[in-house]
Scaffold this active site. Structure first.
Site, short mmCIF file in Angstrom:
data_model
loop_
_atom_site.label_atom_id
_atom_site.label_comp_id
_atom_site.label_asym_id
_atom_site.label_seq_id
_atom_site.Cartn_x
_atom_site.Cartn_y
_atom_site.Cartn_z
N LYS A 197 0.28 5.70 8.16
CA LYS A 197 1.09 6.01 6.71
C LYS A 197 -0.09 6.03 5.77
CE LYS A 197 1.82 2.54 4.41
NZ LYS A 197 1.38 1.56 3.53
N SER A 208 0.97 -1.16 0.06
CA SER A 208 -0.06 0.07 -0.21
C SER A 208 0.88 1.28 0.17
CB SER A 208 -0.74 -0.07 1.23
OG SER A 208 -1.76 -1.05 1.12
N LYS A 261 -7.19 1.77 -2.64
CA LYS A 261 -6.72 1.25 -1.59
C LYS A 261 -6.93 2.51 -0.60
CE LYS A 261 -5.08 -1.10 1.85
NZ LYS A 261 -3.80 -1.93 1.84
#
Length: 296
Positions: free
Chosen positions: A242, A99, A174
């Site tokens: 993140k 990701s 995502k």
């Protein structure tokens, strides 16, 4: 002799280890590389092969799959003399399941094309349980022909597999996924504290909530975490921090307002700053408890 493509797997963490093992169970020849010897030992015990370097892992591979924490790690394993692009054969299909930022995926695809290497960005959702059970949701960006070639491999890893658009599209979807998950966990955490402070039987309440419109995969998957305060990491706060940075930056770039997402991003950051970054993201409950006067 197997006619299935030979796979190199780079990154054998919480997600990467069970995913690579599911490919082995599906009769793929998997050679893995990671920095931790115990993870390599686990791979070989499952029937895979351990490589001593990225170059060794990818040299004879038809497909290279990367599953590492963030953009810097994707760049580290992909570029440079010891990286994937310099050592994989032309025609290799590189599937990055990490990701990362959409722009990192776009840049990687461009650099790989110069080497004759095809790329898909294919991040996943479903956490450790989804990886173990091979029921991940996989959102893919790239060319249709490359997606079609990768589909049988991805079907050994997940249940919902969708080509979302060109390079970077998988990462964009995502990012949206992580926004929804974080907001959902935060809402569940607030509900848990509210219910407990109101004296309601928490298990009974979560059972009935799960059967109505308030039900969600997040509530189903994380219910036991909330009930037992079990925050063993399936997906760490550090990683969700993140990801919230990725979605807020990407949203700013396209002019999309994320008022609730921005608040939850700050709550995730706050929990991390308090030393809980290594816990599962369901530990957002701890932050709500602290705000509500509990000593946790």
């Amino acid at each position: 002799m197997s006619t299935l493509p030979k796979i190199a797997w780079i990154g054998l963490g919480i997600m990467g280890s069970p995913m690579s093992e599911n490919l082995i169970k599906a009769d793929y020849d998997v050679t893995g590389f990671t920095l931790e010897q115990d993870k390599l030992d686990r791979l070989t015990a499952a029937g895979g092969k351990a490589a001593g370097s990225i170059a060794e892992a990818v040299r004879d591979a038809d497909v290279v799959i990367t599953m590492v924490p963030a953009s810097p790690q994707v760049e580290a394993v992909s570029y440079g003399p010891d990286g994937i692009l310099e050592n994989a054969r032309p025609g290799t299909l590189l599937i990055d399941m990490s990701s990362i930022t959409p722009q990192t995926s776009v840049d990687l695809a461009k650099a790989a094309a110069d080497k004759g290497i095809r790329v898909l960005d294919a991040p996943v959702s479903g956490g450790e349980a989804g990886a173990v059970e091979a029921v991940l949701s996989i959102m893919v960006g790239g060319e249709q022909a490359d997606f079609d070639a990768a589909k049988p491999i991805l079907e050994a890893l997940g249940r919902t597999i969708v080509l979302c658009g060109p390079h970077g599209s998988g990462q964009t979807v995502k990012a949206a996924n992580q926004l929804i998950v974080a907001v959902n966990i935060q809402a569940c955490a607030e509900a848990v504290v509210f219910l407990e402070k109101s004296g309601v039987d928490l298990k009974a309440a979560l059972d009935v909530l799960g059967g109505g419109l308030a039900g969600s995969t997040v509530l189903m998957r994380k219910k036991d975490n909330f009930l037992h305060r079990d925050f063993k990491p399936g997906f760490r706060i550090d990683l969700h921090h993140k990801d919230m940075g990725i979605v807020t930056d990407a949203a700013r770039n396209v002019g999309a307002a994320l008022p609730v997402g921005a608040v939850v991003a700050q709550l995730v950051a706050s929990l991390r700053a308090q030393g809980d970054g290594g816990l599962d993201h369901s530990a957002l409950l701890r932050a709500v408890e602290r705000l509500s006067g509990a000593q946790v």
